[in-house]
Design a protein around this motif. Structure first.
Motif, PDB file in Angstrom:
ATOM      1  N   ILE A  60     -48.540 -67.673 -95.266  1.00 27.71           N
ATOM      2  CA  ILE A  60     -49.897 -67.082 -95.665  1.00 27.71           C
ATOM      3  C   ILE A  60     -49.363 -65.697 -94.381  1.00 27.71           C
ATOM      4  O   ILE A  60     -48.903 -66.402 -93.443  1.00 27.71           O
ATOM      5  CB  ILE A  60     -51.075 -67.608 -96.100  1.00 27.71           C
ATOM      6  N   HIS A  61     -49.989 -64.674 -95.400  1.00 25.72           N
ATOM      7  CA  HIS A  61     -49.737 -63.489 -93.941  1.00 25.72           C
ATOM      8  C   HIS A  61     -51.709 -62.975 -93.793  1.00 25.72           C
ATOM      9  O   HIS A  61     -51.606 -61.816 -93.324  1.00 25.72           O
ATOM     10  CB  HIS A  61     -49.435 -62.512 -94.907  1.00 25.72           C
ATOM     11  N   ASP A  62     -52.915 -63.973 -94.165  1.00 21.08           N
ATOM     12  CA  ASP A  62     -54.059 -63.579 -93.626  1.00 21.08           C
ATOM     13  C   ASP A  62     -54.256 -63.633 -93.092  1.00 21.08           C
ATOM     14  O   ASP A  62     -54.625 -64.921 -92.011  1.00 21.08           O
ATOM     15  CB  ASP A  62     -54.737 -64.150 -95.400  1.00 21.08           C
TER      16      ASP A  62
END
Length: 128
Positions: A60-62
């Motif tokens: 994920i990139h959050d």
């Protein structure tokens, strides 16, 4: 690759990405500076997650989610800043978002977030 080697790998890539962001800023390439800044913070958090849970971080990139998984206690200001940094990842990739980010990614705006990002990088590089 051994766990410590993986952690070091993520940390070193994060430092390289931050140095790259600084070079992009000097070259007045503000949009990609912000994108590299996001990458730097993401990789640092993934090192902390790997260290904490002893396995790879989720794909994920959050940055808010990653910071929480890494065990960082976030204040509202941190959550707002990390959401802004996460937006640089999305907005630099997709054309319609990129055009909007290009309009606000002035030297002053980018310099501000580069300075804020440096503080997060230092914080995230510290072991929990």
């Amino acid at each position: 690759m051994e766990l410590n080697n993986k952690i070091n790998f993520w940390q070193e890539r994060a430092k390289e990405d931050f140095a790259f962001a600084e070079r992009l800023f000097k070259d007045k390439n503000y949009l990609w500076c912000l994108f590299a800044l996001h990458l730097s913070l993401e990789k640092t958090l993934k090192a902390r997650i790997l260290e904490k849970i002893q396995k790879e971080a989720p794909f994920i990139h959050d940055l808010v989610r990653l910071a929480k998984l890494a065990g960082f206690v976030l204040q509202e200001k941190d959550i707002g800043n990390l959401r802004t940094f996460t937006g640089f990842n999305i907005e630099a990739r997709y054309e319609d978002y990129r055009q909007r980010l290009k309009k606000i990614a002035t030297a002053r705006y980018t310099q501000k977030y580069l300075a804020v990002g440096r503080k997060y990088l230092i914080w995230f590089l510290k072991k929990n």
